[in-house]
Design an enzyme around this catalytic site. Structure first.
Site, PDB file in Angstrom:
ATOM      1  N   LYS A  54       0.846  -1.202   0.000  1.00 60.97           N
ATOM      2  CA  LYS A  54       0.000   0.000   0.000  1.00 60.97           C
ATOM      3  C   LYS A  54       0.881   1.251   0.000  1.00 60.97           C
ATOM      4  CE  LYS A  54      -3.942  -2.302   2.040  1.00 60.97           C
ATOM      5  NZ  LYS A  54      -4.566  -2.825   3.256  1.00 60.97           N
ATOM      6  N   GLN A  98      -4.793  -1.427   9.474  1.00 62.36           N
ATOM      7  CA  GLN A  98      -4.753  -2.771   8.890  1.00 62.36           C
ATOM      8  C   GLN A  98      -5.384  -3.786   9.855  1.00 62.36           C
ATOM      9  OE1 GLN A  98      -3.444  -3.551   5.693  1.00 62.36           O
ATOM     10  NE2 GLN A  98      -4.397  -5.523   6.125  1.00 62.36           N
ATOM     11  N   ASP A 121     -11.285   3.290   3.985  1.00 64.04           N
ATOM     12  CA  ASP A 121     -11.652   1.870   3.904  1.00 64.04           C
ATOM     13  C   ASP A 121     -13.180   1.700   3.905  1.00 64.04           C
ATOM     14  OD1 ASP A 121      -9.901  -0.202   3.605  1.00 64.04           O
ATOM     15  OD2 ASP A 121      -9.344  -0.330   5.721  1.00 64.04           O
TER      16      ASP A 121
END
Ligand code: NAD
Length: 298
Positions: A54, A98, A121
């Site tokens: 990422k 994460q 997200d």
């Protein structure tokens, strides 16, 4: 004739390139780069790889990447204070924590602490609610990526029968919402669904997000259907190999003989997830800086 293979890798590369160009234009206008902060707690090897890719993809797309790698011993309080600092930092447009987090940290509490307007997200309940009522917010990256592949392939989805297998908060449910928004007739199937094969056989669009290797067989697929395989499953290694093959939730080889189009694993949905994360970060940056991103630009 075998179905077309939907090349998610190529689509994602184009999307990342478009985001990179728009991110450079953003920097010109805003006098700063769009910024994505990624937080990793602990040493999970798969998560380390995801966070590394990422970061690289963010920099390649002309954005600033802020990586926070914290030890497994980090307390929930410490993580929440970091999220608060990132919420307040004007250089940070998007925040991604994460998952999974270590067991001693409540994931929902951490997601709830993220400013919904930096929640690239799309996991915050505010963004789930916005999606449910049709307001603009952030949509989870994997289902949004699936939707992009579907509309690219099929155009208008109005009236098509769609079956989503799986009802998770990060894939199945938002996928169903997006399809509904696009006027498809949507069925959500799950572990308690009766006669799953019959349900799937009605579908013009099948999205499989289960996590069971090659569960969806060729005789479940309506001839000509478009099949999007979200699953990522590793098979047991063949004799002599150190790692098993990656396969999806759909038996690709046989299903391709019946489907009109199908995503492979790997190289289908997987690459879309990071590309959409960058896209969401770009959108967040424009909103945070009060700069218009032309409708349909991305
Ligand atoms: P999850 O475990 O949270 O949800 C799985 C869903 O499948 C559940 O809703 C369950 O009801 C349903 N299910 C389980 N067994 C079933 C059965 N026998 N028949 C029908 N439905 C059944 O998983 P998730 O997070 O939604 O992920 C699903 C898959 O997608 C996993 O393989 C995951 O690795 C993969 N995934 C891929 C990406 C990507 O970037 N490509 C992103 C997220 C998840």
């Amino acid at each position: 004739m075998a179905g077309t293979i939907i090349d998610g890798k190529a689509f994602a590369a184009q999307l990342r390139e478009k985001v990179g160009t728009l991110a450079a234009a953003f920097e010109e206008k805003a006098g700063r780069k769009a910024g994505l902060a990624v937080v990793l707690v602990g040493e999970d090897p798969a998560s380390q790889v995801y966070v590394g890719s990422k970061g690289k993809a963010t920099i390649a797309a002309n954005m600033a990447s802020f990586e926070h790698r914290l030890p497994d011993s980090t307390s929930e309080g410490e993580l929440l204070s970091l999220v608060e600092r990132l919420n307040a930092d004007p250089a940070v447009d998007g925040i991604l924590v994460q998952l999974p987090l270590p067991d001693h940290i409540d994931e929902q509490a951490v997601i709830a602490a993220i400013d919904p307007d930096k929640d690239v997200d799309g996991f915050h309940v505010t963004n789930a609610g916005r999606l449910a009522v049709g307001q603009s917010g952030f949509v989870p990256c994997t289902p949004l990526g699936c939707m992009m592949l579907l509309t690219d392939r099929l155009g208008d989805l109005s009236g098509l029968d769609a079956v989503v297998i799986g009802r998770s908060n990060i894939v199945g449910k938002p996928m169903a919402q997006l399809l509904l928004d696009a006027n498809a007739t949507v069925t959500i199937a799950h572990s308690r669904t009766k006669d799953l094969a019959d349900v799937v056989r009605r579908a013009d669009i099948v999205v499989a997000a289960v996590g069971r290797a090659e569960m969806v067989r060729a005789d479940w697929i309506k001839p000509g259907a478009t099949v999007i395989d979200v699953g990522i499953n590793r098979l047991a290694p063949e004799p002599g190999a150190s790692k098993g093959r990656l396969v999806g939730d759909v038996a690709f080889g046989e299903a391709r003989e019946v489907a009109g189009a199908i995503t492979p694993v790997p190289g289908g949905v997987g690459p879309m997830t990071i590309a959409v994360l960058l896209r969401n970060t770009l959108v967040a940056a424009h909103r945070n800086a009060g700069i218009d991103l032309p409708e349909g630009a991305i």
